[in-house]
Scaffold this motif. Structure first.
Motif, short mmCIF file in Angstrom:
data_model
loop_
_atom_site.label_atom_id
_atom_site.label_comp_id
_atom_site.label_asym_id
_atom_site.label_seq_id
_atom_site.Cartn_x
_atom_site.Cartn_y
_atom_site.Cartn_z
N ASN A 1 0.86 -1.19 0.00
CA ASN A 1 0.00 0.00 0.00
C ASN A 1 0.89 1.23 0.00
O ASN A 1 1.44 1.62 1.04
CB ASN A 1 -0.92 0.00 1.22
N GLU A 2 1.06 1.84 -1.16
CA GLU A 2 1.89 3.03 -1.31
C GLU A 2 1.03 4.24 -1.60
O GLU A 2 0.01 4.16 -2.30
CB GLU A 2 2.92 2.85 -2.44
N ARG A 3 1.45 5.36 -1.08
CA ARG A 3 0.80 6.64 -1.35
C ARG A 3 1.63 7.35 -2.42
O ARG A 3 2.54 8.11 -2.10
CB ARG A 3 0.69 7.46 -0.06
N VAL A 4 1.28 7.13 -3.68
CA VAL A 4 2.07 7.63 -4.80
C VAL A 4 1.54 9.00 -5.21
O VAL A 4 0.33 9.18 -5.41
CB VAL A 4 2.05 6.66 -5.99
N VAL A 5 2.45 9.95 -5.35
CA VAL A 5 2.09 11.30 -5.80
C VAL A 5 2.19 11.33 -7.32
O VAL A 5 3.23 10.96 -7.89
CB VAL A 5 3.02 12.35 -5.17
N PRO A 6 1.16 11.74 -8.03
CA PRO A 6 1.22 11.76 -9.50
C PRO A 6 2.29 12.72 -10.01
O PRO A 6 2.47 13.83 -9.49
CB PRO A 6 -0.19 12.23 -9.90
N MET A 7 3.00 12.27 -11.06
CA MET A 7 4.00 13.12 -11.70
C MET A 7 4.24 12.58 -13.10
O MET A 7 3.88 11.43 -13.43
CB MET A 7 5.32 13.14 -10.92
N ASN A 8 4.84 13.39 -13.93
CA ASN A 8 5.16 13.00 -15.30
C ASN A 8 6.51 12.30 -15.32
O ASN A 8 7.54 12.89 -15.03
CB ASN A 8 5.19 14.23 -16.22
N SER A 9 6.50 11.02 -15.66
CA SER A 9 7.73 10.24 -15.71
C SER A 9 7.60 9.18 -16.79
O SER A 9 6.58 8.50 -16.89
CB SER A 9 8.01 9.57 -14.36
N SER A 10 8.66 9.07 -17.60
CA SER A 10 8.67 8.10 -18.70
C SER A 10 9.56 6.90 -18.40
O SER A 10 9.61 5.98 -19.20
CB SER A 10 9.15 8.78 -19.99
N HIS A 11 10.26 6.89 -17.29
CA HIS A 11 11.18 5.80 -16.96
C HIS A 11 10.65 4.91 -15.83
O HIS A 11 11.40 4.09 -15.32
CB HIS A 11 12.53 6.38 -16.54
N GLY A 12 9.40 5.06 -15.47
CA GLY A 12 8.84 4.25 -14.40
C GLY A 12 9.18 4.74 -13.01
O GLY A 12 8.92 4.02 -12.03
N ASP A 13 9.76 5.94 -12.87
CA ASP A 13 10.06 6.48 -11.55
C ASP A 13 8.78 6.95 -10.87
O ASP A 13 7.78 7.28 -11.54
CB ASP A 13 11.05 7.64 -11.65
N ARG A 14 8.80 7.00 -9.57
CA ARG A 14 7.62 7.43 -8.82
C ARG A 14 8.07 8.13 -7.54
O ARG A 14 9.20 7.96 -7.09
CB ARG A 14 6.71 6.24 -8.49
N ILE A 15 7.14 8.91 -6.96
CA ILE A 15 7.36 9.60 -5.70
C ILE A 15 6.35 9.07 -4.71
O ILE A 15 5.14 9.10 -4.95
CB ILE A 15 7.22 11.13 -5.86
N VAL A 16 6.86 8.57 -3.58
CA VAL A 16 6.03 7.96 -2.54
C VAL A 16 6.01 8.88 -1.33
O VAL A 16 7.05 9.35 -0.87
CB VAL A 16 6.57 6.56 -2.15
N LEU A 17 4.80 9.13 -0.81
CA LEU A 17 4.61 9.97 0.37
C LEU A 17 4.42 9.07 1.59
O LEU A 17 3.61 8.14 1.57
CB LEU A 17 3.39 10.88 0.18
N VAL A 18 5.15 9.36 2.66
CA VAL A 18 5.09 8.59 3.90
C VAL A 18 4.78 9.55 5.05
O VAL A 18 5.40 10.61 5.16
CB VAL A 18 6.41 7.84 4.17
N LEU A 19 3.82 9.15 5.91
CA LEU A 19 3.43 9.94 7.05
C LEU A 19 3.77 9.21 8.35
O LEU A 19 4.13 8.03 8.34
CB LEU A 19 1.92 10.25 7.00
N ASN A 20 3.63 9.92 9.44
CA ASN A 20 3.94 9.33 10.74
C ASN A 20 2.93 8.25 11.14
O ASN A 20 3.23 7.37 11.93
CB ASN A 20 3.96 10.43 11.81
N SER A 21 1.74 8.28 10.57
CA SER A 21 0.70 7.30 10.89
C SER A 21 0.79 6.03 10.07
O SER A 21 -0.05 5.13 10.24
CB SER A 21 -0.68 7.94 10.69
#
Length: 367
Positions: free
Chosen positions: A147-167
């Motif tokens: 269960n990942e919290r992925v932030v949408p972004m433009n990427s052509s290489h399959g990279d992603r940005i994952v958001l992590v919280l204290n909870s």
């Protein structure tokens, strides 16, 4: 009456005395018969030395073993106590590891890239340094979570940005602590300073490794940095006042010395990432409102100059406040390094970017 008393103390019969004398006479004064002998033989065998260290017999001394033999009847002139045997491990190597002949690289080596100290030539240290060096330059391995919290972004290489919280679950928080420890070591921060319960952590994942990280926190106010042109005007004004007060001629008797003032070329308005931005930061006295504070931003050395930091800042502006995209003027940076100053100037498009004091949240609960 006297007759009755005499009869009470008078022995009842004389037959008992006679029988007692006859039994005594039957007992011989000296025993002439011999009892049958029972031969008891003891077989003494030498015990093999015990090599099992887990048994308690190993801790017994020779005196204790001798006392046991005496107590059991085994102590004889031809019986020797069993001594404790010790078998050396034939697989153990007793070779000398290092020879010191005054060489300069005898002590621990300090890697100029990752900063780890290790013993060159030691197999374990070499392996640990190789693994740490790869994680530092290319990023910590990251296979992903269910269960990942992925932030949408433009990427052509399959990279992603994952958001992590204290909870989030403890498995995700442990990975964040691993990344934070590496960031704190590179930036020279104290252990546990980077994260607290209100922080939002953005991880840039590329090729199953964490290539970048941004830690953001909510703030209320920030301060504008005075641009280099404003600093130049203030310094010129101070120079004119000092020139009037202090004479440029030094006189020693009949000899006069004149000072020579060399004026530096003022910096242009062009922002260069390779420029040295070291030094103190001058800020305005009046605070301005701000929402998001960048506590730290970090990119692995092998992934720099790839706009990863810019993508992390864009993801923080788009997702820090739910349903609202922050403006560039609503974000501030904390304790920027020379590279951080250049990044903030380029991202905001001005030298008057916002900074804030991150020490206000250091007393909050950590992760």
């Amino acid at each position: 009456m006297q007759a009755k008393i005499s009869s009470f103390f008078k022995p009842s019969t004389t037959t008992n005395q006679s029988q007692l004398l006859e039994s005594i006479e039957d007992i011989p004064l000296f025993e002439t018969t011999k009892e049958p002998e029972i031969l008891i033989t003891y077989e003494c065998r030498r015990r093999k030395p015990n090599t099992d260290l887990s048994r308690s017999d190993e801790n017994e001394s020779e005196e204790d073993i001798g006392e046991k033999a005496i107590g059991s009847g085994l102590a004889d002139t031809h019986v020797k106590p069993v001594t404790k045997g010790r078998v050396l491990n034939k697989k153990r190597s007793y070779a000398q590891m290092y020879l010191e002949f005054g060489q300069s690289n005898f002590h621990l080596q300090n890697c100029s890239i990752c900063g780890l100290k290790y013993a060159r030539g030691e197999e374990g240290d070499e392996k640990n340094h190789k693994e740490f060096h790869k994680n530092y330059t290319h990023g910590i391995p990251f296979k992903g979570w269910r269960n990942e919290r992925v932030v949408p972004m433009n990427s052509s290489h399959g990279d992603r940005i994952v958001l992590v919280l204290n909870s989030d679950p403890s498995a995700q928080k442990n990975k964040i602590l691993e990344v934070a420890k590496m960031i704190e070591g590179e930036l020279g921060l104290s252990d546990g300073w980077l994260l607290h319960k209100l922080c939002k952590v953005y991880l840039y994942v590329s090729a199953q490794r964490i290539a970048g990280c941004l830690v953001a926190e909510p703030i209320v106010t920030a301060y504008k940095v005075v641009s280099s042109s404003g600093i130049q005007k203030v310094s010129d004004c101070n120079k004119t006042k000092s020139d009037r007060a202090v004479s440029t001629v030094l006189q020693f008797g009949s000899v006069n010395f004149r000072r020579e003032v060399i004026k530096g070329v003022p910096a242009g308005n062009k922002i260069d990432l390779n420029e040295d931005y070291s030094g103190s930061i001058c800020c305005e006295k009046e605070a301005v409102p701000a929402c998001c504070g960048v506590r730290a931003i970090w990119v692995t050395p092998s992934n720099r100059r790839k706009n990863i930091a810019t993508k992390l800042l864009d993801a923080a502006r788009a997702s820090f406040c739910a349903g609202y995209v922050l403006e560039h003027s609503q974000m501030a940076i904390s304790q920027p390094t020379s590279a951080g100053k250049a990044l903030a100037s380029r991202y905001s498009g001005t030298e008057s970017f916002l900074v804030y004091n991150s020490g206000l949240n250091t007393l909050m609960d950590h992760w």
